[in-house]
Design an enzyme around this catalytic site. Structure first.
Site, PDB file in Angstrom:
ATOM      1  N   ASP A 175       0.836  -1.197   0.000  1.00  0.00           N
ATOM      2  CA  ASP A 175       0.000   0.000   0.000  1.00  0.00           C
ATOM      3  C   ASP A 175       0.876   1.254   0.000  1.00  0.00           C
ATOM      4  O   ASP A 175       1.752   1.402   0.851  1.00  0.00           O
ATOM      5  CB  ASP A 175      -0.893  -0.027   1.241  1.00  0.00           C
ATOM      6  CG  ASP A 175      -1.915   1.092   1.273  1.00  0.00           C
ATOM      7  OD1 ASP A 175      -2.051   1.819   0.268  1.00  0.00           O
ATOM      8  OD2 ASP A 175      -2.586   1.230   2.318  1.00  0.00           O
TER       9      ASP A 175
ATOM     10  N   GLY B 105      -2.316  -4.670  -1.778  1.00  0.00           N
ATOM     11  CA  GLY B 105      -2.325  -3.224  -1.643  1.00  0.00           C
ATOM     12  C   GLY B 105      -3.228  -2.713  -0.545  1.00  0.00           C
ATOM     13  O   GLY B 105      -3.275  -3.262   0.561  1.00  0.00           O
ATOM     14  N   HIS B 106      -3.989  -1.667  -0.859  1.00  0.00           N
ATOM     15  CA  HIS B 106      -4.755  -0.902   0.130  1.00  0.00           C
ATOM     16  C   HIS B 106      -5.961  -1.664   0.674  1.00  0.00           C
ATOM     17  O   HIS B 106      -6.219  -1.658   1.872  1.00  0.00           O
ATOM     18  CB  HIS B 106      -5.202   0.407  -0.521  1.00  0.00           C
ATOM     19  CG  HIS B 106      -5.761   1.419   0.421  1.00  0.00           C
ATOM     20  ND1 HIS B 106      -5.050   1.937   1.488  1.00  0.00           N
ATOM     21  CD2 HIS B 106      -6.982   2.034   0.450  1.00  0.00           C
ATOM     22  CE1 HIS B 106      -5.799   2.821   2.125  1.00  0.00           C
ATOM     23  NE2 HIS B 106      -6.966   2.896   1.524  1.00  0.00           N
ATOM     24  N   PHE B 107      -6.710  -2.313  -0.219  1.00  0.00           N
ATOM     25  CA  PHE B 107      -7.947  -2.996   0.180  1.00  0.00           C
ATOM     26  C   PHE B 107      -7.717  -4.505   0.259  1.00  0.00           C
ATOM     27  O   PHE B 107      -8.023  -5.262  -0.659  1.00  0.00           O
ATOM     28  CB  PHE B 107      -9.086  -2.655  -0.790  1.00  0.00           C
ATOM     29  CG  PHE B 107      -9.642  -1.269  -0.602  1.00  0.00           C
ATOM     30  CD1 PHE B 107     -10.417  -0.953   0.498  1.00  0.00           C
ATOM     31  CD2 PHE B 107      -9.374  -0.274  -1.537  1.00  0.00           C
ATOM     32  CE1 PHE B 107     -10.921   0.328   0.679  1.00  0.00           C
ATOM     33  CE2 PHE B 107      -9.876   1.005  -1.364  1.00  0.00           C
ATOM     34  CZ  PHE B 107     -10.650   1.309  -0.255  1.00  0.00           C
TER      35      PHE B 107
END
Length: 345
Positions: A285, A311-313
């Site tokens: 991320d 990553g982020h999610f």
């Protein structure tokens, strides 16, 4: 060619064999399902308790939408979403926990299905969000709960923990910051806006609510993007594009500055109360990089720490890896028994 009816002759022996084969096949399926449940730590068959309800309550004059599932008398897990999404980000996690937990996932004002009050009459701040989530929990009669915090959900959750430390039974932290080390290059334009609150720096942030950035948040750092449903960014972008919503997001980017001075108090809370904590952090991320995950170990020596290759999610492509970790953590640290002491399968 003869028809099936004409060519088929009934045989009791053959019928019995077919019946026995079907029974054995069903038994094998049942055993496979139980084996899968054991391996994943998740329920093999959905039950009535896994039904998600979509509800709205008025809290301090604001209509707050929330998703709710699981037995009402089971241990509570509060799910706090990030930007630019809503409780929609937990749509797959909730049924996976509903057999053992009472799961509640609200939308903040300006997100998802919650009301979006006029900015002239409502302060879009993390203080206000925490007050409204706190009020929702009071209306639902929730006196103790674990929290899953992610992105914007972290500063909302930290305020709840500081206000009611005795209510927090555990923490699941997924790319949710509590340390200065976690605010890297991505935050430089936002920090510039914090520095002077200028219109020029505000306008520079409109790119953060563009379709390109929304897609970036879901796909950057993901090795196999075919596991990410495009419904995510279509859903989120449609809500970001509502009239006036971009200004709400700009207000929140500016208010995020209030979270940084809160970090020492949050860290002191960790050290004093030592809440059971699970870290499931997407290590690729760029928004909340892994630099912000490691410092939790300073204040929470017993933290269960997992960097996930995404990553982020995290939940969008690594739920098969993360959900068993969450279920195992909750079972050991929060428990599974309902208030009625009903045995859980």
């Amino acid at each position: 060619m003869r028809s099936f009816k004409a060519s088929y002759k009934f045989s009791p022996l053959k019928a019995g064999s077919l019946f026995l084969g079907a029974v054995l096949a069903l038994g094998a399926i049942s055993l496979d399902a139980k084996s899968a449940e054991s391996a994943r730590g998740a329920p093999a068959i959905a039950s009535a308790s896994s039904v998600t309800h979509y509800r709205t309550k008025e809290v301090d004059g604001v209509k707050i939408f929330y998703r709710e599932t699981g037995p009402k008398d089971a241990p509570v897990l509060l799910l706090l979403h990030g930007f630019p999404t809503s409780s929609h980000m937990f749509r797959n996690l909730m049924p996976a926990l509903a057999d053992r937990y009472h799961v509640i996932a609200p939308d903040y004002p300006g997100y998802g299905q919650s009301e979006s009050p006029d900015r002239a009459k409502f302060n879009y701040t993390f203080d206000r969000y925490s007050e409204l989530v706190d009020g929702l929990l009071d209306q639902l009669g929730v006196a103790k709960y674990a929290m899953y915090v992610m992105d914007y959900g972290a500063p909302v959750g930290w305020r709840l923990a500081l206000k009611h430390p005795e209510r927090i039974s555990g923490l699941i932290v997924q790319n949710g910051n509590a340390y200065n080390e976690g605010l890297k290059e991505f935050w430089d334009p936002i920090k510039a806006y914090w520095s002077d609150h200028s219109e020029a720096h505000r306008k520079a942030l409109y790119s953060l609510v563009s379709p390109e950035t929304t897609i970036f948040q879901y796909t950057d750092g993901v090795s196999d993007t075919s596991r990410i449903s495009p419904d995510n960014w279509i859903h989120d972008q449609a809500l970001l594009d509502r009239p006036g919503n971009a200004e709400i997001q700009m207000d929140l980017f500016y208010d995020y500055r209030t979270n940084v001075p809160l970090y020492p108090a949050v860290q002191a809370y960790f050290r004093k109360y030592q809440p059971p904590t699970l870290i499931v952090w997407g290590k690729n991320d760029k928004i909340f990089p892994a630099d912000g995950a490691y410092p939790y170990k300073r204040d929470l020596p017993e933290v269960e720490f997992h960097l996930i290759d995404t990553g982020h999610f995290v939940l969008e492509d690594k739920a098969d890896e993360v959900v068993p970790l969450i279920r195992d953590f909750l079972k050991r640290k929060v428990g599974t028994e309902t208030k009625r002491k009903v045995a859980v399968q």
